[in-house]
Design a protein around this motif. Structure first.
Motif: not given
Length: 486
Positions: A9-20
């Motif tokens: 269930g890995i999720s990751k955002q950068f500056l509000g943009v979902t990368v994972l």
């Protein structure tokens, strides 16, 4: 069977943009698990989460059934996770042993215990069956393939049980790829879990037991390697089948743009070839056969010393790259970072690099040129080093389009770029041929060469071994490349 590592269930955002987005992936001991997808799919971010570089916004990392949390890459290393990056991180002037134990040197009586350090390194090399490297060898003396061995030995020295490899063959010569295959297989059989990231589908099918596909940060599928075809894999990655990757071949062939008669130098003998306007000619051959030597001769890097050279029916003498450029010859080199780009300069500066050097500063619509190659960037003032591999290659192509070439020699034009970016390069090369440019394309990937070429020339031992019509079999190409007959 409990996975050696599980990302759940890995999720990751950068500056509000979902990368994972809610990605799951398991890695088992004694298995090679391939991770594939286009640039921007999230592969690198997922690897960095595994390596402790990024902390996930949601989800968990489980090692051998135990949930863990990494505050830094050192925490991941201590837990038995190692990353072998595409850009090797070694000190060239230090020995193999010094690199393996850099920052972790064993100490005896207040001093570095070199004897133990070298003995431990020798044991690890022996474990991998690598007898061509000694602990005291300076890294500078090692070819790229053996430097990768040093990186893997470094990982094993930290008791790594999970090793992630990022595009490990991108900088390797053909014969070195086989060495890496053997190395990966030895890691697998020794019980290491290997996460293998590659854009080369043949490697994925040759080495892996399972494949996970990422697209736009989402896991599309995880499947056993023997339960999916190359066509299905490409469709999962980019949304189109494999046979739709290659544009239609040329229907018309124009006049002879370039001709070499009995050409030779210290690497080549008796070369006779013609390139016509409007066609893409593939040049195949094993590493060391003379493929790149032909490219370098045509482009004036290693000039011909025998024979005749004609451009548009006129006898010319190409003694330097500048002379080749003035005759309308462009050279996309196989090493874009080392030879094709000034990485710390901007997109604009790189695009104008050759034009300014050869013809002086003449105005040109750089933005239009970059649109024609479908470049994705933050603008013309962005430094090239921050672009993806595919977009860096588009800058290389734009640099040569700026001089309006009549002949384009493209040496490994899709090396190290993802499937979607390859499609853009294929379309651009075919578009150039449609404008009357004669294209000579060198590639180590036979499916690519066969899919793109209007005809295929094959090199063997510094000579042209033969010519094959459009869509030859891989067997026919390899027969000529190894000194036989098609």
């Amino acid at each position: 069977m409990t996975p050696a590592a599980r990302l759940s269930g890995i999720s990751k955002q950068f500056l509000g943009v979902t990368v994972l987005g809610n990605v799951d992936i398991d890695m088992y001991a004694g298995e090679v698990h391939a991770l594939v997808g286009e640039n921007g799919a999230g592969k690198s971010t997922l690897m960095k989460v595994l390596a402790g570089v990024h902390r996930p916004d949601t989800g968990e990392i489980v090692l051998n059934g135990q949930t863990v949390s990494f505050a830094s890459p050192r925490d991941a290393q201590k837990a038995g996770i190692a990353i072998v990056h595409q850009e090797l991180n070694l000190l060239a002037d230090r020995t193999v042993a010094e690199n393996v134990y850099l920052g972790r040197e064993p100490v005896r009586r207040g001093q570095v215990d070199r004897r133990r350090m070298e003995a431990d390194t020798a044991d690890l090399l022996d474990r991998l069956g690598e007898h061509g490297i000694t602990p005291r060898t300076p890294v500078r003396r090692l070819p790229v393939a053996q430097r990768q061995v040093v990186e893997i030995v470094k990982a094993l020295s930290m008791d790594a049980r999970v090793i992630a490899m990022d595009e490990p063959t991108a900088a390797l010569a053909d014969h070195e790829v086989e060495l890496l295959y053997d190395l990966v297989d030895r890691l697998r059989t020794s019980g290491i879990a290997v996460l293998y990231v590659s854009h080369r589908l043949r490697e994925v099918f040759d080495l892996s037991q399972r494949i996970t596909v990422l697209k736009d940060g989402i896991r599309v599928t995880t499947t056993k390697t023997d339960e999916i075809t190359a066509d299905q894999l490409v469709r999962a990655m980019v949304g189109r089948p494999l046979d739709a990757m290659f544009p239609d071949r040329s229907r018309t062939r124009g006049t002879v743009r370039l001709a070499i008669r009995d050409g030779g130098n210290n690497r080549l003998r008796g070369i006779n070839l013609e390139l016509h306007a409007g066609e893409i000619v593939g040049l195949a051959g094993l590493q060391g056969s003379g493929r790149s030597a032909v490219a370098r001769a045509i482009c004036g890097v290693d000039p011909l010393t025998a024979g005749e050279f004609e451009v548009d029916g006129r006898l010319v003498h190409i003694r330097s790259p500048r002379a080749a450029i003035r005759q309308g010859i462009a050279h996309v080199t196989e090493d874009r970072k080392g030879q094709g780009l000034a990485l710390r300069q901007t997109v604009r500066d790189n695009t104008m690099l050759v034009r300014n050097a050869a013809f002086g500063r003449r105005r040109i619509d750089v933005e239009q040129l970059l649109r024609s190659v479908q470049l994705k960037s933050m603008g013309t003032e962005q430094e090239v080093r921050y672009l993806s591999g595919g977009n860096q290659q588009k800058v290389v192509l734009a640099k040569w389009l700026a001089v309006q070439p009549k002949i384009l020699v493209a040496d490994e034009p899709t090396r190290g770029i993802d499937v979607g970016a390859k499609k853009s390069v294929y379309d651009l090369l075919r578009e150039l041929a449609g404008r009357g440019v004669a294209v000579l394309m060198i590639s180590s990937e036979l499916p690519e060469l066969i899919g793109m070429s209007d005809r295929v020339l094959v090199m063997h031992d510094g000579r042209l071994a033969g010519e094959l019509p459009a869509e030859p079999s891989e067997e026919a190409v390899m027969a000529l490349a190894t000194g036989g007959t098609a």
